[in-house]
Design a protein around this motif. Structure first.
Motif, short mmCIF file in Angstrom:
data_model
loop_
_atom_site.label_atom_id
_atom_site.label_comp_id
_atom_site.label_asym_id
_atom_site.label_seq_id
_atom_site.Cartn_x
_atom_site.Cartn_y
_atom_site.Cartn_z
N GLU A 67 1.22 -1.61 -0.41
CA GLU A 67 0.24 0.16 0.32
C GLU A 67 0.84 1.13 -0.17
OE1 GLU A 67 0.44 -2.15 2.66
OE2 GLU A 67 -1.59 -3.22 2.17
N ILE A 68 0.12 2.18 0.21
CA ILE A 68 0.55 3.89 -0.47
C ILE A 68 -0.29 4.51 0.90
CG2 ILE A 68 1.42 6.01 -1.71
CD1 ILE A 68 1.97 3.83 -3.48
N GLN A 69 1.00 5.83 0.77
CA GLN A 69 0.06 6.05 2.14
C GLN A 69 1.07 7.59 2.17
OE1 GLN A 69 -0.05 3.96 5.35
NE2 GLN A 69 1.71 4.99 6.75
N LEU A 70 0.12 8.77 2.74
CA LEU A 70 0.38 10.06 2.56
C LEU A 70 -0.83 11.39 3.58
CD1 LEU A 70 1.34 11.05 -0.74
CD2 LEU A 70 2.86 11.25 1.94
N ALA A 71 -0.18 11.74 4.36
CA ALA A 71 -0.90 12.18 5.43
C ALA A 71 -1.48 13.71 4.47
CB ALA A 71 -0.36 12.55 7.09
N GLN A 72 -0.64 14.22 4.02
CA GLN A 72 -1.24 16.01 3.24
C GLN A 72 -0.01 15.84 2.26
OE1 GLN A 72 -1.33 18.37 6.75
NE2 GLN A 72 -2.06 17.44 8.02
N VAL A 73 -0.60 16.60 1.16
CA VAL A 73 -0.12 17.61 0.40
C VAL A 73 -0.74 18.68 -0.06
CG1 VAL A 73 0.51 16.77 -1.93
CG2 VAL A 73 -0.09 14.74 -0.95
N ARG A 74 0.18 20.21 0.61
CA ARG A 74 0.46 21.31 -0.52
C ARG A 74 1.51 21.53 -1.57
NH1 ARG A 74 -3.73 19.70 3.05
NH2 ARG A 74 -3.75 21.05 4.25
N PHE A 75 0.64 22.38 -2.16
CA PHE A 75 1.35 23.18 -3.32
C PHE A 75 1.67 23.95 -2.12
CE2 PHE A 75 -0.15 19.87 -5.10
CZ PHE A 75 0.52 19.04 -5.29
N LEU A 76 2.93 25.23 -3.28
CA LEU A 76 3.10 26.74 -2.71
C LEU A 76 3.75 27.50 -4.11
CD1 LEU A 76 5.55 26.01 0.39
CD2 LEU A 76 2.90 26.34 0.79
N GLU A 77 3.60 28.37 -3.77
CA GLU A 77 4.02 28.97 -4.91
C GLU A 77 4.70 30.28 -4.47
OE1 GLU A 77 0.48 31.20 -7.54
OE2 GLU A 77 -0.68 30.92 -5.91
N ARG A 78 6.01 30.53 -4.07
CA ARG A 78 6.62 31.43 -3.82
C ARG A 78 7.35 32.00 -4.31
NH1 ARG A 78 9.18 28.19 -0.41
NH2 ARG A 78 7.62 27.71 1.28
N PRO A 79 7.80 33.77 -4.71
CA PRO A 79 8.83 33.82 -5.50
C PRO A 79 9.85 33.83 -4.61
CG PRO A 79 6.88 35.78 -4.78
CD PRO A 79 6.48 34.19 -4.02
N VAL A 80 10.73 33.54 -5.66
CA VAL A 80 12.30 33.85 -5.55
C VAL A 80 13.13 34.45 -4.78
CG1 VAL A 80 14.58 33.19 -6.14
CG2 VAL A 80 12.49 32.40 -7.30
#
Length: 217
Positions: free
Chosen positions: A138-151
């Motif tokens: 099986e595969i599992q994860l608790a959370q996924v987040r994507f960030l769009e941060r200017p360098v």
């Protein structure tokens, strides 16, 4: 006041809003579904296979510069190890954005941030294609987040105390100084020392929490 990862990320303007997530598989009978990846809880997503695909739809096209994966509550051999993040404008034609192999999570509910290489551009759809895990079925994860941060416009980080979820913090880059212009070998030594300090601080916090528990018993 301390915050969980979710408290911090939901206050950051650089988090890309996800409106929908679909998984190639999920354990609906136990409510371990893909939507849990977006929730402010420790509920997890579980797929009954050693490979999996997660498709995310954003509220608007976003130039994602990094993403965060949070390990789930148990069985480290279910953690993803190899994966590729793809981007798409229409949800049909996909472009690889980032690939990782041999990644590991040191502990449960550990948040790890992965920075995209190259010059990012905006996408409305993101696909996390997991091609290998730690050896489980099986595969599992608790959370996924994507960030769009200017360098150069700041950073986020995460640390963890005993018996708590990941704790986020936000920082701001400082102006260059003679210390930041050290030759490469000295800079590497400085970075290693900073990593060691952070590790010792985390260990001290864990030991203090353990001592407190022992005094109560």
């Amino acid at each position: 006041m301390l915050h969980t990862l979710e408290d911090v990320l939901h206050t950051l303007e650089d988090e890309a809003e996800v409106t929908e997530v679909e998984a190639s598989d999920e354990y609906a009978e136990a409510d371990e579904i893909a939507h849990n990846l977006l929730d402010d809880s420790r509920d997890k997503w579980l797929a009954g296979d050693d490979t999996a695909v997660l498709d995310f739809t954003l509220a608007r096209p976003a130039t994602v510069t990094s993403y965060v994966l949070v390990s789930a509550n148990d069985f480290p051999d279910r953690d993803p190890q190899d994966w590729t993040l793809h981007g798409s404008d229409d949800g049909r034609t996909w472009t690889p954005l980032d690939s990782r192999t041999g990644e590991t999570f040191d502990r449960r509910y550990q948040a790890r941030e992965f920075t995209l290489r190259g010059t990012p551009r905006a996408h409305r759809h993101l696909r996390l294609e997991i091609t290998r895990n730690g050896g489980a079925h099986e595969i599992q994860l608790a959370q996924v987040r994507f960030l769009e941060r200017p360098v150069g416009q700041g950073f986020t980080g995460y640390y963890q105390r005993h018996d708590e979820g990941p704790i986020g913090y936000r920082g701001t880059p400082v102006a260059a100084s003679p210390l930041t212009d050290l030759p490469a070998p000295a800079s590497r030594v400085a970075a290693d020392l900073e990593t060691a300090v952070a590790s010792l601080a985390e260990t001290a916090q864990t030991l203090a929490a353990l001592a407190a528990q022992l005094r109560r018993h």
